[in-house]
Design an enzyme around this catalytic site. Structure first.
Site, PDB file in Angstrom:
ATOM      1  N   SER A   1       0.820  -1.215   0.000  1.00 43.28           N
ATOM      2  CA  SER A   1       0.000   0.000   0.000  1.00 43.28           C
ATOM      3  C   SER A   1       0.856   1.269   0.000  1.00 43.28           C
ATOM      4  O   SER A   1       0.351   2.359  -0.225  1.00 43.28           O
ATOM      5  CB  SER A   1      -0.936   0.002   1.211  1.00 43.28           C
ATOM      6  OG  SER A   1      -0.182  -0.059   2.399  1.00 43.28           O
TER       7      SER A   1
ATOM      8  N   VAL B   1      -0.198 -10.965   6.689  1.00 42.67           N
ATOM      9  CA  VAL B   1       0.547 -12.088   6.112  1.00 42.67           C
ATOM     10  C   VAL B   1       1.328 -12.899   7.149  1.00 42.67           C
ATOM     11  O   VAL B   1       1.951 -13.896   6.806  1.00 42.67           O
ATOM     12  CB  VAL B   1       1.487 -11.628   4.960  1.00 42.67           C
ATOM     13  CG1 VAL B   1       0.681 -11.264   3.735  1.00 42.67           C
ATOM     14  CG2 VAL B   1       2.403 -10.505   5.383  1.00 42.67           C
TER      15      VAL B   1
ATOM     16  N   TYR C   1      15.232  -7.058  14.016  1.00 45.16           N
ATOM     17  CA  TYR C   1      15.157  -6.779  12.575  1.00 45.16           C
ATOM     18  C   TYR C   1      16.318  -7.452  11.831  1.00 45.16           C
ATOM     19  O   TYR C   1      16.118  -8.082  10.787  1.00 45.16           O
ATOM     20  CB  TYR C   1      15.177  -5.267  12.365  1.00 45.16           C
ATOM     21  CG  TYR C   1      14.932  -4.814  10.941  1.00 45.16           C
ATOM     22  CD1 TYR C   1      13.653  -4.823  10.390  1.00 45.16           C
ATOM     23  CD2 TYR C   1      15.980  -4.344  10.154  1.00 45.16           C
ATOM     24  CE1 TYR C   1      13.432  -4.391   9.087  1.00 45.16           C
ATOM     25  CE2 TYR C   1      15.768  -3.905   8.859  1.00 45.16           C
ATOM     26  CZ  TYR C   1      14.489  -3.924   8.330  1.00 45.16           C
ATOM     27  OH  TYR C   1      14.271  -3.494   7.047  1.00 45.16           O
TER      28      TYR C   1
ATOM     29  N   ALA D   1      18.020 -10.049  12.733  1.00 50.71           N
ATOM     30  CA  ALA D   1      17.800 -11.508  12.732  1.00 50.71           C
ATOM     31  C   ALA D   1      16.777 -11.889  11.671  1.00 50.71           C
ATOM     32  O   ALA D   1      16.954 -12.880  10.939  1.00 50.71           O
ATOM     33  CB  ALA D   1      17.333 -11.963  14.115  1.00 50.71           C
TER      34      ALA D   1
ATOM     35  N   LYS E   1      16.049 -10.315   8.885  1.00 50.55           N
ATOM     36  CA  LYS E   1      16.562 -10.126   7.527  1.00 50.55           C
ATOM     37  C   LYS E   1      17.690 -11.110   7.199  1.00 50.55           C
ATOM     38  O   LYS E   1      17.816 -11.559   6.061  1.00 50.55           O
ATOM     39  CB  LYS E   1      17.017  -8.676   7.334  1.00 50.55           C
ATOM     40  CG  LYS E   1      15.869  -7.664   7.460  1.00 50.55           C
ATOM     41  CD  LYS E   1      14.759  -7.923   6.446  1.00 50.55           C
ATOM     42  CE  LYS E   1      13.687  -6.859   6.474  1.00 50.55           C
ATOM     43  NZ  LYS E   1      12.641  -7.058   5.451  1.00 50.55           N
TER      44      LYS E   1
ATOM     45  N   ILE F   1      16.726   3.470   2.238  1.00 55.67           N
ATOM     46  CA  ILE F   1      15.794   3.910   1.194  1.00 55.67           C
ATOM     47  C   ILE F   1      14.785   4.855   1.848  1.00 55.67           C
ATOM     48  O   ILE F   1      14.282   4.562   2.940  1.00 55.67           O
ATOM     49  CB  ILE F   1      15.040   2.703   0.577  1.00 55.67           C
ATOM     50  CG1 ILE F   1      16.013   1.586   0.144  1.00 55.67           C
ATOM     51  CG2 ILE F   1      14.152   3.153  -0.575  1.00 55.67           C
ATOM     52  CD1 ILE F   1      16.990   1.943  -0.947  1.00 55.67           C
TER      53      ILE F   1
HETATM   54  P1  NAD Z   1       6.863   0.856   4.755  1.00 54.79           P
HETATM   55  O1  NAD Z   1       6.601   0.943   6.204  1.00 54.79           O
HETATM   56  O2  NAD Z   1       6.552   2.012   3.881  1.00 54.79           O
HETATM   57  O3  NAD Z   1       6.108  -0.420   4.137  1.00 54.79           O
HETATM   58  C1  NAD Z   1       5.952  -1.631   4.829  1.00 54.79           C
HETATM   59  C2  NAD Z   1       4.622  -2.212   4.409  1.00 54.79           C
HETATM   60  O4  NAD Z   1       4.419  -3.488   5.042  1.00 54.79           O
HETATM   61  C3  NAD Z   1       3.445  -1.312   4.841  1.00 54.79           C
HETATM   62  O5  NAD Z   1       2.566  -1.156   3.758  1.00 54.79           O
HETATM   63  C4  NAD Z   1       2.803  -2.117   5.966  1.00 54.79           C
HETATM   64  O6  NAD Z   1       1.420  -1.872   6.102  1.00 54.79           O
HETATM   65  C5  NAD Z   1       3.063  -3.533   5.470  1.00 54.79           C
HETATM   66  N1  NAD Z   1       2.865  -4.534   6.524  1.00 54.79           N
HETATM   67  C6  NAD Z   1       3.377  -4.520   7.786  1.00 54.79           C
HETATM   68  N2  NAD Z   1       2.932  -5.598   8.468  1.00 54.79           N
HETATM   69  C7  NAD Z   1       2.137  -6.291   7.618  1.00 54.79           C
HETATM   70  C8  NAD Z   1       1.387  -7.485   7.739  1.00 54.79           C
HETATM   71  N3  NAD Z   1       1.371  -8.196   8.884  1.00 54.79           N
HETATM   72  N4  NAD Z   1       0.669  -7.931   6.668  1.00 54.79           N
HETATM   73  C9  NAD Z   1       0.665  -7.229   5.505  1.00 54.79           C
HETATM   74  N5  NAD Z   1       1.360  -6.076   5.339  1.00 54.79           N
HETATM   75  C10 NAD Z   1       2.074  -5.627   6.382  1.00 54.79           C
HETATM   76  O7  NAD Z   1       8.385   0.466   4.623  1.00 54.79           O
HETATM   77  P2  NAD Z   1       9.323   0.165   3.354  1.00 54.79           P
HETATM   78  O8  NAD Z   1      10.570   0.892   3.607  1.00 54.79           O
HETATM   79  O9  NAD Z   1       8.601   0.350   2.073  1.00 54.79           O
HETATM   80  O10 NAD Z   1       9.612  -1.386   3.605  1.00 54.79           O
HETATM   81  C11 NAD Z   1       9.339  -2.405   2.658  1.00 54.79           C
HETATM   82  C12 NAD Z   1      10.314  -3.546   2.898  1.00 54.79           C
HETATM   83  O11 NAD Z   1      11.641  -3.098   2.616  1.00 54.79           O
HETATM   84  C13 NAD Z   1      10.334  -4.057   4.334  1.00 54.79           C
HETATM   85  O12 NAD Z   1      10.466  -5.462   4.350  1.00 54.79           O
HETATM   86  C14 NAD Z   1      11.565  -3.411   4.903  1.00 54.79           C
HETATM   87  O13 NAD Z   1      12.102  -4.144   5.989  1.00 54.79           O
HETATM   88  C15 NAD Z   1      12.479  -3.434   3.707  1.00 54.79           C
HETATM   89  N6  NAD Z   1      13.610  -2.506   3.759  1.00 54.79           N
HETATM   90  C16 NAD Z   1      13.422  -1.160   3.814  1.00 54.79           C
HETATM   91  C17 NAD Z   1      14.525  -0.328   3.858  1.00 54.79           C
HETATM   92  C18 NAD Z   1      14.409   1.177   3.914  1.00 54.79           C
HETATM   93  O14 NAD Z   1      15.438   1.843   4.087  1.00 54.79           O
HETATM   94  N7  NAD Z   1      13.227   1.747   3.760  1.00 54.79           N
HETATM   95  C19 NAD Z   1      15.811  -0.856   3.861  1.00 54.79           C
HETATM   96  C20 NAD Z   1      15.967  -2.230   3.821  1.00 54.79           C
HETATM   97  C21 NAD Z   1      14.858  -3.038   3.743  1.00 54.79           C
END
Ligand code: NAD
Length: 247
Positions: free
Chosen positions: A13, A63, A154, A156, A158, A187
């Site tokens: 979303s 999920v 976190y 652990a 990843k 990001i």
């Molecule tokens: P974000 O918070 O914008 O998006 C995370 C999404 O996961 C949200 O839409 C949230 O509603 C959804 N979510 C959380 N729990 C959920 C559940 N139980 N069921 C369904 N949906 C659920 O963050 P983002 O930065 O877009 O993160 C996306 C992915 O990228 C994540 O796995 C995050 O760990 C990873 N990540 C992000 C970064 C960064 O710097 N932003 C870096 C490394 C990895």
């Protein structure tokens, strides 16, 4: 060719998941936008896609819950068809130092980031094995390679995803299914809101060779390649996408 493909992106979303959904839809892939709580945001992503002529639908599911995952797949399959491309993107942070971390903060992060990847991949892979094709992409993090302060849970989760990616690749390769992950660095999304102005964030920024955080579009571009027919040979790998932070 792509218009026969269905991609499920968990947690799509907003942030990285939404960007991946939009990128795949622009390539004529039908997109299942999973969300847990933010229905309005999910509908906004769908509307942006359909306004450009793409096909997308929204599906609510936590999920980390096996029954919800089962219902999710029944709904996606009946509305869009079998999932050929899966992106395990949903993720949360609950940052605390080890000595202050409640069991709930540990469980929440492990359940959402790691267990959900297992539950969703297991269900998707069963159908992919039957059709002898599939692409699974897990969103890991550089935190899975290097330890980060305040993120024992976190890191652990990843690190687990990076290891799981290798195991799943070994189990599924004979069914023409590839499994890879992207390990993003810093990001700009809601998850990292305000990080760049924190002392820790300023230190991180100084170490990024490209001198800036990455964008969700840059992650989506890599995701689209890893999920495409052009990537028919790479499997079991985790691609570090961090602007040179870890070099
Ligand atoms: P974000 O918070 O914008 O998006 C995370 C999404 O996961 C949200 O839409 C949230 O509603 C959804 N979510 C959380 N729990 C959920 C559940 N139980 N069921 C369904 N949906 C659920 O963050 P983002 O930065 O877009 O993160 C996306 C992915 O990228 C994540 O796995 C995050 O760990 C990873 N990540 C992000 C970064 C960064 O710097 N932003 C870096 C490394 C990895």
């Amino acid at each position: 060719m792509n218009n026969n493909k269905v991609a499920l992106i968990t947690g799509a979303s907003k942030g990285i998941g939404a960007a991946i959904a939009k990128k795949l839809a622009s390539q004529n892939i039908k997109v299942a936008i999973n969300y847990n709580s933010s229905q309005l945001d999910a509908l906004q992503v769908k509307n942006e896609i359909t306004a450009l002529g793409g096909v997308a639908e929204v599906f609510k599911a936590d999920v980390s819950d096996r029954q919800a995952v089962s219902r999710l797949f029944e709904e996606v399959e009946s509305v869009l068809g079998q999932v050929n491309l899966l992106v395990n993107n949903a993720g949360v942070v609950e940052n605390r130092l080890l000595t202050n971390m409640e069991e709930e903060a540990w469980d929440k992060v492990i359940d959402t980031n790691l267990k959900a990847c297992f539950l969703v991949s297991q269900r998707a892979a069963s159908a992919m094995c039957r059709s002898r094709f599939g692409r699974i992409l897990n969103i890991a993090s550089t935190c899975g390679f290097v330890g980060t302060v305040g993120q024992v849970n976190y890191s652990a989760s990843k690190g687990g995803i990076i290891a799981m990616t290798r195991s799943m690749a070994k189990e599924l390769s004979s069914y023409n299914i590839t499994v890879n992950s992207i390990a993003p660095g810093f990001i700009e999304t809601d998850m990292t809101d305000g990080f760049d102005s924190s002392p820790q964030g300023r230190q991180v920024l100084k170490k990024i060779l490209m001198s800036r955080p990455g964008t969700v579009a840059e992650v989506a571009n890599m995701a689209a390649f890893l999920l495409s027919d052009e990537n028919s040979y790479m499997t079991g790998q985790s691609v570090v996408l961090d602007g040179g932070l870890s070099v």
